[in-house]
Design an enzyme around this catalytic site. Structure first.
Site, PDB file in Angstrom:
ATOM      1  N   ASP A 257       0.821  -1.214   0.000  1.00 36.89           N
ATOM      2  CA  ASP A 257       0.000   0.000   0.000  1.00 36.89           C
ATOM      3  C   ASP A 257       0.854   1.263   0.000  1.00 36.89           C
ATOM      4  O   ASP A 257       0.492   2.264  -0.620  1.00 36.89           O
ATOM      5  CB  ASP A 257      -0.934   0.012   1.214  1.00 36.89           C
ATOM      6  CG  ASP A 257      -2.086  -0.965   1.057  1.00 36.89           C
ATOM      7  OD1 ASP A 257      -2.288  -1.460  -0.064  1.00 36.89           O
ATOM      8  OD2 ASP A 257      -2.775  -1.243   2.055  1.00 36.89           O
ATOM      9  N   GLU A 258       1.981   1.226   0.694  1.00 36.36           N
ATOM     10  CA  GLU A 258       2.875   2.384   0.690  1.00 36.36           C
ATOM     11  C   GLU A 258       3.336   2.693  -0.735  1.00 36.36           C
ATOM     12  O   GLU A 258       3.398   3.851  -1.150  1.00 36.36           O
ATOM     13  CB  GLU A 258       4.073   2.133   1.604  1.00 36.36           C
ATOM     14  CG  GLU A 258       4.951   3.352   1.805  1.00 36.36           C
ATOM     15  CD  GLU A 258       6.009   3.140   2.872  1.00 36.36           C
ATOM     16  OE1 GLU A 258       6.844   4.053   3.034  1.00 36.36           O
ATOM     17  OE2 GLU A 258       6.014   2.089   3.532  1.00 36.36           O
ATOM     18  N   GLY A 259       3.656   1.650  -1.485  1.00 35.90           N
ATOM     19  CA  GLY A 259       4.048   1.850  -2.877  1.00 35.90           C
ATOM     20  C   GLY A 259       2.915   2.376  -3.731  1.00 35.90           C
ATOM     21  O   GLY A 259       3.100   3.289  -4.550  1.00 35.90           O
ATOM     22  N   GLY A 262       2.165   6.037  -2.880  1.00 33.98           N
ATOM     23  CA  GLY A 262       3.208   6.904  -3.424  1.00 33.98           C
ATOM     24  C   GLY A 262       3.038   7.122  -4.913  1.00 33.98           C
ATOM     25  O   GLY A 262       3.239   8.228  -5.426  1.00 33.98           O
TER      26      GLY A 262
END
Length: 504
Positions: A257-259, A262
């Site tokens: 999810d962080e990717g 971003g």
């Protein structure tokens, strides 16, 4: 291939009786053919039980009634308790739970639950005078950052949004510093909460979503430690704010999810989240992990494992995304070091004769030292060994994309003089980082002892790990005035779920 719809990922549940009162007040003022029902603050229970909330069952036997009431009462309670990390105190402090229990002992006249995905209700609950605030906390490995975003709908009425402003505040150290004293987290975070309460107008608190996500710094801690820290955060937010959130919105975000968030941020700031617009790849180097994300075509699926289906603003994207946990800049600093007999850690990248302290995860302190005599090839070999065993997986299709690097990629380049103090975007290659590392390592500075190692690591990660040979790379910290942080992607995923009254 997994399926994920970001615009439904961060669902917000009403958490206080004031939310319900505000909703009913708004409902009375809204004239529409089919007015949405505010329901009760049992939204979480109704949502998680999956009940049809518009029908009243006609039971034929008392035994069936008992069985039905028992199952629908216990199942959502256990599910919610599990999702908040086994935290019974925070669980029972939520007002919607208390009201929910009362509701379960009444006849089953459930109305539509008040949940984030109910677009008709959200449309009138969230947007006020065509604006929407979103509060996002980024609990990283080096500190906690507050972002308060303000959005308005696009003027073309196409369902998109424009970012009007962003308020940013940061405090250090990260909450992982309080692993042995979780109760102190609330004291540290109170100043950020106060800023958010001041920035968002008071009458809009009850219609403003709040999301708190911790990243790789907490992902590296034991689960019980994570739960203790997040419990303190939940208690603070429940007692100190009227923002719209659920305990599930206070969590440790996974690397995938962080990717994805971003990638959404970068492409939104570039104006690419539109029909038939070409998107770009995003590579994020944080303290604990590195994320690589880019759009792939159907023909590429057979050769890629990590592909997610994402929907944002009613547009569908197939995204390759992979998170390299433990390969972030701060984690790499520790991993590169070698233990020596005196108990200290040696790096051939540090200045000759250097002895200092290195704090990892804000709580563990190491004594680190440079070599007694210059070893020109030592740094290259030491960092290169780490990159080889880090598991970086180069993707040939990535080379076809325009690539944007942010976070520590930018910070290290600026520290090395590759980016001017007034610049927010430059084009570099892995060779530029390598040339800078040779220059810096040849005359390392005591004031920034790890710059040589950081430059060497980034150069080898890009060149040897990801195989981005001679590729032009956009290195950024801002685009069109907006900060390149995954937190903007989180906020966009939230507002994409709602419609402005001005939207068709």
């Amino acid at each position: 291939m997994k399926s994920k719809k970001l615009h439904k990922k961060d669902q917000m549940l009403i958490t206080s009786s004031s939310d319900y009162a505000q909703c009913q007040k708004k409902q009375n003022n809204v004239q529409q053919k089919s007015s949405p029902d505010c329901g009760t603050s049992t939204s979480g229970l109704a949502k998680m039980s999956g009940l049809n909330t518009n029908k009243q069952p006609n039971f034929s036997s008392a035994a069936f009634k008992v069985l039905f009431f028992t199952s629908v009462s216990l199942l959502p309670i256990m599910l919610i308790h599990h999702e908040v990390g086994g935290d019974w105190i925070a669980f029972f402090k939520t007002e919607w739970l208390v009201k929910g229990i009362k509701k379960f002992v009444e006849p089953l006249e459930f109305t539509k639950h008040l949940a984030w995905h109910n677009k008709e209700l959200v449309k009138h609950l969230e947007w006020h005078d065509n604006v929407q605030h979103v509060v996002v906390f980024d609990a990283g490995s080096t500190g906690t950052r507050l972002h308060v975003y303000l959005f308005t709908p696009t003027k073309d009425g196409g369902g998109g949004v424009e970012m009007v402003s962003e308020v940013f505040q940061k405090i250090s150290p990260g909450i992982s510093n309080y692993a042995h004293n979780p109760g102190a987290v609330a004291v540290q975070l109170q100043s950020l909460v106060d800023v958010a309460m001041e920035v968002v107008p008071g009458d809009l608190h009850v219609v403003t979503p709040l999301i708190f996500k911790a990243t790789a710094g907490l992902r590296l801690l034991a689960p019980e430690t994570q739960n203790s820290l997040l419990k303190s955060v939940r208690e603070l937010l429940i007692s100190s704010t009227n923002f719209v959130f659920s305990p599930l919105d206070v969590n440790v975000m996974n690397g995938v999810d962080e990717g994805l968030f971003g990638w959404i941020t970068i492409n939104f700031l570039l104006g690419n989240l539109q029909q038939n617009k070409k998107t770009v790849a995003a590579i994020d180097c944080g303290g604990g992990s590195v994320q690589v994300t880019y759009r792939v075509q159907p023909g590429d699926f057979s050769s890629l494992k990590d592909v997610e289906q994402v929907q944002i603003f009613d547009l569908d994207y197939s995204l390759y995304t992979h998170s390299y946990l433990g390969q972030g800049l701060k984690s790499a600093r520790i991993a590169v070091l070698h233990a020596v007999p005196d108990g200290s850690l040696l790096s051939y990248c540090l200045p000759t004769g250097y002895v200092g302290k290195l704090v990892y995860d804000d709580e563990t302190e190491f004594t680190v030292r440079g070599p007694n005599a210059s070893v020109p090839e030592g740094c290259w070999e030491q960092v290169g060994d780490f990159v080889k065993r880090s598991g970086f997986s180069p993707q040939p299709s990535l080379m076809k994309e325009d690539i944007y690097l942010f976070a520590f990629f930018f910070d290290v380049a600026r520290d090395a003089g590759l980016i001017g103090q007034d610049q927010h975007e430059v084009i570099l290659t892995s060779q530029d980082y390598l040339d800078a590392s040779i220059r810096v390592c040849g005359a390392p500075e005591q004031s920034n002892p790890f710059l040589c190692q950081d430059l060497t690591y980034i150069a080898l990660m890009l060149h040897e790990g990801l195989k981005l040979w001679d590729k032009e790379l956009h290195v950024v910290d801002q685009l069109n005035g907006g900060e390149t942080s995954w937190t903007l992607g989180v906020a966009l995923a939230a507002v994409s779920n709602s419609q402005s009254p001005a939207s068709p």
